[in-house]
Design an enzyme around this catalytic site. Sequence first.
Site, PDB file in Angstrom:
ATOM      1  N   ASP A 143       6.038  -0.977  38.273  1.00  0.00           N
ATOM      2  CA  ASP A 143       5.769  -2.080  37.348  1.00  0.00           C
ATOM      3  C   ASP A 143       4.581  -1.857  36.432  1.00  0.00           C
ATOM      4  OD1 ASP A 143       3.632  -2.338  39.146  1.00  0.00           O
ATOM      5  OD2 ASP A 143       3.547  -4.510  38.854  1.00  0.00           O
TER       6      ASP A 143
ATOM      7  N   ASP B  31       6.691   2.057  43.924  1.00  0.00           N
ATOM      8  CA  ASP B  31       5.266   1.862  43.696  1.00  0.00           C
ATOM      9  C   ASP B  31       4.848   0.687  44.568  1.00  0.00           C
ATOM     10  OD1 ASP B  31       2.659   1.911  42.263  1.00  0.00           O
ATOM     11  OD2 ASP B  31       3.352  -0.039  41.575  1.00  0.00           O
ATOM     12  N   LYS B  32       3.649   0.740  45.121  1.00  0.00           N
ATOM     13  CA  LYS B  32       3.239  -0.322  46.034  1.00  0.00           C
ATOM     14  C   LYS B  32       2.823  -1.588  45.301  1.00  0.00           C
ATOM     15  CE  LYS B  32      -0.872  -0.551  47.838  1.00  0.00           C
ATOM     16  NZ  LYS B  32      -1.254  -1.958  47.469  1.00  0.00           N
ATOM     17  N   THR B  33       1.796  -1.459  44.446  1.00  0.00           N
ATOM     18  CA  THR B  33       1.184  -2.639  43.851  1.00  0.00           C
ATOM     19  C   THR B  33       2.119  -3.314  42.855  1.00  0.00           C
ATOM     20  OG1 THR B  33      -0.965  -1.576  44.079  1.00  0.00           O
ATOM     21  CG2 THR B  33      -0.843  -3.491  42.631  1.00  0.00           C
TER      22      THR B  33
ATOM     23  N   THR C 113       1.316   5.192  45.583  1.00  0.00           N
ATOM     24  CA  THR C 113       0.305   4.241  45.142  1.00  0.00           C
ATOM     25  C   THR C 113      -0.985   4.951  44.771  1.00  0.00           C
ATOM     26  OG1 THR C 113      -0.996   2.303  45.805  1.00  0.00           O
ATOM     27  CG2 THR C 113      -0.449   3.885  47.534  1.00  0.00           C
ATOM     28  N   GLY C 114      -1.760   4.324  43.926  1.00  0.00           N
ATOM     29  CA  GLY C 114      -3.100   4.811  43.622  1.00  0.00           C
ATOM     30  C   GLY C 114      -4.123   4.300  44.605  1.00  0.00           C
TER      31      GLY C 114
ATOM     32  N   LYS D  36       1.784  11.038  39.998  1.00  0.00           N
ATOM     33  CA  LYS D  36       2.986  10.241  40.279  1.00  0.00           C
ATOM     34  C   LYS D  36       4.206  10.922  39.672  1.00  0.00           C
ATOM     35  CE  LYS D  36       1.353   5.553  41.097  1.00  0.00           C
ATOM     36  NZ  LYS D  36       1.553   4.129  40.791  1.00  0.00           N
TER      37      LYS D  36
ATOM     38  N   ASP E 165       3.033   3.845  36.226  1.00  0.00           N
ATOM     39  CA  ASP E 165       4.354   4.228  36.727  1.00  0.00           C
ATOM     40  C   ASP E 165       5.256   4.787  35.627  1.00  0.00           C
ATOM     41  OD1 ASP E 165       3.669   3.133  39.241  1.00  0.00           O
ATOM     42  OD2 ASP E 165       4.225   1.135  38.544  1.00  0.00           O
TER      43      ASP E 165
END
Length: 678
Positions: A564, A365-367, A517-518, A545, A568
């Site tokens: 996180d 996940d990016k963020t 990512t969103g 996802k 997710d």
Amino acid sequence: MTHGTPPNPDEAGHGAHGAHGGHDAHAGHDPEVFRRRFWWSVLLSVPLVLVSELFQEWLGYRVDFPGSWLIGPVFGSAVFFYGGWPFLVGAAREVRDRAPGMMLLISMAVVVAYAASLASSVGWFHMDFWWELGTLIAVMLLGHWQEMKAVGQAHGALSALAALLPDEAEVVGADGGLEAVPASSVRLGDTVLVRPGGRVPTDGEVTQGAAEMDESMITGESRPVARGVGEKVVAGTVATDSALRVRVTAVGEDTALAGIARLVARAQASRGRAQVLADRFAAALFYVALSTAVVTFVVWTVIGNIEEAVTRTVTVLVIACPHALGLAIPLVVALSTAVAAKAGILIKDRLALERMRTVDTVLFDKTGTLTKGEHAVTGVVTDGVPEARARALAAGVESESEHPLARALVRASDSPASATGFRALPGKGVTAEIDGTPYAVGGPGLLKDTGAGVPERLRPETERWSAEGAAVLYLVREGAEPKAEAAFALRDEVRPEAREAVRGLRDEGVRTIGMITGDAWPVARSVAAELGVDEVFAEVVPADKDGKVAELQERGHKVAMVGDGVNDAPALARADVGLAIGAGTDVAIESAGVVLASSDPRSVTSVIRLSRATYRKMIQNLAWAAGYNIVTLPLAAGVLAWAGVSLGPAVGALLMSASTIVVALNAQLLRRVDLRPR
């Protein structure tokens, strides 16, 4: 709290545990059950050891007083029925399911040892297995206690989802007054007030006001999203800067948060029931031991020695009990979790650790995982004002704002200017006076509202930043002729460790590294290009996802998901291995099998190294346990009795103890595994 409340967490917990608990026969047991029975069995076994003929002979003492012969039957029966009960129940289930395994193998040995010892106590035979019965049950309880402590598929993920919702809601009455009610009392059509910094209690539509909404825990979008009249808001999201009035459009199981809860439960339940290696070996050993015992009894009976037939058959069945096998896996798992904890890695699910060695795709996940999850000023361009002054002016104007982008501007200046008359412009920005001059800071909406255009000096950079997905804020000097004097690019900062994490995974042989990512595609592409990841999924909602992970699995990949946030959680549960960044939400942590407490993505490579080392130790210990049985079972059966080589019960017990010690020492070598990020 009924609105948005996930399914019963206890029921979900048992479902997850049933799928990942290892020994299905005792799935769902509390580790406390085994801990308590272990210590009582140890205490009850002490008298059995002290009165055993073997130990009396070794240590040169004699226990002989009226009634001393009752110590074995009394204490042995207590250990058998109290300490051995979980194994007897588990064995019954394995027989019922026609799936022999560790429980049946253990029970076979303890039942035979108990029956033989009881018969010896009344004078039918001369085989003292009381002390062996006690130590055998104690060792098995210790192994299963350690195993159950190490199993950890979370049972609280769904409760953590519900915890995101406020306990109370402020309902607007027909007269305009406010009434604080339990959130569970909110009904369709009610209007609720969401104060600045407050969470939306249930899904709804904005009827009054405008605010920047922090939806990152639901959508994964790192930037706050402006929501105004007529737009939808989701339960659990936060109004960062202004108050809203929201008309309730969904409650209970119809909310988006409850939908995520269902995805988590479904993904956890969809996993196959993984068998522990020791269980597989135990099933084979059960048939081998039983066959050997039957052959032994028949052969010695045919020879004409009934007493020898009984003695050797009992010895075979008792020796077949897997002392070393029962500890081979639990000790390795217990040590690996301890070693991991020292490195900031919390192993919650031992099967997740086992599977990590087979992973060929890691999806981040990016963020908050590859990025810090908070914005920072990454670019400044000015028109007619020095950059340091522009930073100070913008920080001064934003100094009283709690908006995440405002906080980033304040952090970007070493000496914010002193401002007065602060005023928020919902959905557009903020305004304040500095040294008598009015200034405003905001996005494109502010420029349109004030009539200030984008100077040619600023345009090339701001257009590039926008194309890359950065948030762009302008410093506008208000007055008769408003002018944008500076522009700031704000991005979610990439973690410095993220680049090293990607390189480290490639060094460990991971074939595909992806990012999900969103966030919008420009933001995702920018981060992906900076890190060099192979596959990117952007603008992905929570349900997708989960679907993207399933898609990768359908393509034949073994997927580890690293995330996180609440968004997710379904993907973490669906993946072959879910790894939660420890700074993330409780939901992500509860849905994962591994938690990286340090929030360092490089730890993913450490988990892979630990998984491989742990698997090697498991195989080595199982090989030793198998070797022990391969050697001792034929000797116990009397295969070499013609040559004067025989294995009696006492010697067999010593070999079992030695085998257990070897397994324990080999497991200790796991402490040498270096889990520091490279």
